[in-house]
Enzyme design. Structure first.
Site: not given
Length: 218
Positions: A66, A91, A93-94, A110, A144, A146, A175
């Site tokens: 990652r 999609m 996770i950073l 979100h 953190e 979202d 959205e």
């Protein structure tokens, strides 16, 4: 001065399309310089090419970790010197290091009324909880998941016979209203993040704006 925008996607890019359309119409004082996808088959790349901006694939499966992917992603983004990085259905996770590099100039949308239902399966969770309303939240991105400070929420009713797909269609429609609005605010320099607080039109937001707020509709 027109702001430079980079958009990160993983899929169809319907939110990307609304941002592109609003840039073309002048509602957003900015230009999407590049669209980057971690999936080579993402239809959003087709949308980017039609718009005339760079359409770039960084396949996360080609990286050993990652961290390695995020390092290359950051290097690619920085080639375009963006004022704003927009996550539009990205999609991944950073890593905290990546997020820190763009703190205050990276936003996400979100599909829930945060802080309710961070993570996945938001519509299913709202239905199972018996909620009367759902919606979407635009927020600044922090390490953190979202959990960054919310900016604007769009709410929709949950109807008695709703299934997940029914609710998902209603939420994606809202959205498409709220995301370009927030991008526009940022490009007008009406929106900043300062010491963890959202500053909108010179005032600290205590709670996220909604479409019913007078300030949000200006």
């Amino acid at each position: 001065m027109m702001k430079r925008i980079v958009v990160l996607i993983s899929g169809g890019g319907s939110n990307l399309q609304t941002i592109l359309d609003n840039c073309l119409s002048g509602e957003i004082n900015g230009r999407v310089e590049a669209v980057i996808s971690n999936r080579p088959d993402a239809y959003g790349l087709v949308r980017a090419k039609r718009y005339g901006c760079e359409a770039i694939t960084l396949d996360h499966k080609q990286f050993t970790s990652r961290e390695a992917f995020d390092e290359q992603l950051q290097a690619t983004i920085d080639e375009f010197s963006p004022d704003l990085v927009v996550l539009a259905g990205f999609m991944r996770i950073l890593t905290p290091e990546f997020v820190q590099a763009y703190l205050g100039k990276m936003i996400n949308i979100h599909p829930s009324l945060l802080p309710k239902y961070p993570g996945l399966h938001t519509h299913k969770r709202a239905l199972e909880a018996g909620d009367k309303e759902a919606g979407a939240t635009v927020h600044f991105v922090t390490p953190e998941l979202d959990g960054g400070p919310p900016i604007l929420q769009g709410k929709v009713p949950i109807l008695p016979k709703d299934e997940e797909l029914d609710l998902a269609k209603r939420v994606i429609a809202i959205e498409h209203v709220i995301y370009p609005k927030v991008v526009g605010w940022f490009c007008e320099e009406r929106l900043t993040l300062a010491e963890g607080d959202v500053i909108f039109a010179g005032k600290t937001l205590q709670i996220p704006l909604t479409l019913d707020d007078t300030n949000a509709t200006k």
